[in-house]
Design a protein around this motif. Structure first.
Motif, PDB file in Angstrom:
ATOM      1  N   ARG A   1       0.834  -1.210   0.000  1.00 20.19           N
ATOM      2  CA  ARG A   1       0.000   0.000   0.000  1.00 20.19           C
ATOM      3  C   ARG A   1       0.866   1.257   0.000  1.00 20.19           C
ATOM      4  O   ARG A   1       0.567   2.232  -0.706  1.00 20.19           O
ATOM      5  N   ARG A   2       1.940   1.246   0.795  1.00 19.52           N
ATOM      6  CA  ARG A   2       2.856   2.400   0.809  1.00 19.52           C
ATOM      7  C   ARG A   2       3.517   2.579  -0.557  1.00 19.52           C
ATOM      8  O   ARG A   2       3.660   3.695  -1.056  1.00 19.52           O
ATOM      9  N   GLU A   3       3.910   1.476  -1.164  1.00 22.62           N
ATOM     10  CA  GLU A   3       4.542   1.527  -2.480  1.00 22.62           C
ATOM     11  C   GLU A   3       3.580   2.083  -3.530  1.00 22.62           C
ATOM     12  O   GLU A   3       3.957   2.936  -4.346  1.00 22.62           O
ATOM     13  N   ILE A   4       2.345   1.636  -3.502  1.00 21.43           N
ATOM     14  CA  ILE A   4       1.335   2.138  -4.440  1.00 21.43           C
ATOM     15  C   ILE A   4       1.080   3.624  -4.202  1.00 21.43           C
ATOM     16  O   ILE A   4       1.001   4.409  -5.155  1.00 21.43           O
ATOM     17  N   ALA A   5       0.978   4.023  -2.942  1.00 23.53           N
ATOM     18  CA  ALA A   5       0.746   5.439  -2.617  1.00 23.53           C
ATOM     19  C   ALA A   5       1.900   6.298  -3.134  1.00 23.53           C
ATOM     20  O   ALA A   5       1.674   7.381  -3.686  1.00 23.53           O
ATOM     21  N   ALA A   6       3.123   5.810  -2.984  1.00 22.50           N
ATOM     22  CA  ALA A   6       4.285   6.556  -3.464  1.00 22.50           C
ATOM     23  C   ALA A   6       4.261   6.670  -4.983  1.00 22.50           C
ATOM     24  O   ALA A   6       4.548   7.729  -5.547  1.00 22.50           O
ATOM     25  N   LEU A   7       3.904   5.585  -5.663  1.00 21.88           N
ATOM     26  CA  LEU A   7       3.823   5.611  -7.120  1.00 21.88           C
ATOM     27  C   LEU A   7       2.718   6.552  -7.596  1.00 21.88           C
ATOM     28  O   LEU A   7       2.890   7.283  -8.567  1.00 21.88           O
ATOM     29  N   ARG A   8       1.592   6.540  -6.893  1.00 20.57           N
ATOM     30  CA  ARG A   8       0.489   7.449  -7.241  1.00 20.57           C
ATOM     31  C   ARG A   8       0.929   8.905  -7.051  1.00 20.57           C
ATOM     32  O   ARG A   8       0.591   9.761  -7.866  1.00 20.57           O
ATOM     33  N   ALA A   9       1.640   9.168  -5.978  1.00 20.73           N
ATOM     34  CA  ALA A   9       2.096  10.531  -5.698  1.00 20.73           C
ATOM     35  C   ALA A   9       3.033  11.023  -6.802  1.00 20.73           C
ATOM     36  O   ALA A   9       3.036  12.212  -7.135  1.00 20.73           O
ATOM     37  N   LYS A  10       3.807  10.114  -7.374  1.00 16.36           N
ATOM     38  CA  LYS A  10       4.719  10.476  -8.464  1.00 16.36           C
ATOM     39  C   LYS A  10       3.983  10.521  -9.806  1.00 16.36           C
ATOM     40  O   LYS A  10       4.541  10.966 -10.798  1.00 16.36           O
ATOM     41  N   GLY A  11       2.732  10.032  -9.831  1.00 11.55           N
ATOM     42  CA  GLY A  11       1.971   9.996 -11.068  1.00 11.55           C
ATOM     43  C   GLY A  11       2.267   8.801 -11.942  1.00 11.55           C
ATOM     44  O   GLY A  11       1.865   8.751 -13.099  1.00 11.55           O
ATOM     45  N   ASP A  12       2.947   7.807 -11.388  1.00 10.20           N
ATOM     46  CA  ASP A  12       3.298   6.614 -12.159  1.00 10.20           C
ATOM     47  C   ASP A  12       2.176   5.580 -12.196  1.00 10.20           C
ATOM     48  O   ASP A  12       2.246   4.638 -12.976  1.00 10.20           O
ATOM     49  N   VAL A  13       1.157   5.746 -11.333  1.00 13.81           N
ATOM     50  CA  VAL A  13       0.073   4.752 -11.259  1.00 13.81           C
ATOM     51  C   VAL A  13      -1.247   5.499 -11.392  1.00 13.81           C
ATOM     52  O   VAL A  13      -1.493   6.479 -10.713  1.00 13.81           O
ATOM     53  N   VAL A  14      -2.088   4.997 -12.268  1.00 21.01           N
ATOM     54  CA  VAL A  14      -3.426   5.570 -12.433  1.00 21.01           C
ATOM     55  C   VAL A  14      -4.399   4.629 -11.758  1.00 21.01           C
ATOM     56  O   VAL A  14      -4.370   3.417 -11.999  1.00 21.01           O
TER      57      VAL A  14
END
Length: 92
Positions: free
Chosen positions: A74-87
């Motif tokens: 979940r932390r990894e996904i949140a970090a990726l979302r914050a960078k805009g790498d995950v939609v």
């Protein structure tokens, strides 16, 4: 869902459980625990009570490790979302 009683057999003893989960699920959980206790008792030559405690500790260990891994992901996904790498897809 309404709570209902389900009787299961674990380690040679019957237990009546009350849950809002489906009886099939409760039976599946009980069968898993029963199988683990039986396997542990046979492999270690422990009595059923000691095997049940060991199995409980092993299952708790698996659960905690799964929770830790879930939190890490979940932390990894949140970090990726914050960078805009995950939609977000489906239920974010």
């Amino acid at each position: 869902m309404e709570k209902q009683k389900t009787t299961v057999r674990v380690a040679g003893r019957d237990y009546t459980l009350v849950s809002s989960d489906a009886p099939e699920y409760i039976t599946r959980v009980a069968a898993y625990v029963d199988r683990k206790i039986t396997e542990t008792a046979l492999a270690t030559r422990m009595n059923v009570d000691k095997a049940a405690v060991l199995v409980s500790l092993n299952i708790a260990d698996e659960l905690m490790k799964a929770h830790d891994e879930n939190s890490r992901l979940r932390r990894e996904i949140a970090a990726l979302r914050a960078k805009g790498d995950v939609v977000p897809f489906g239920n974010p």
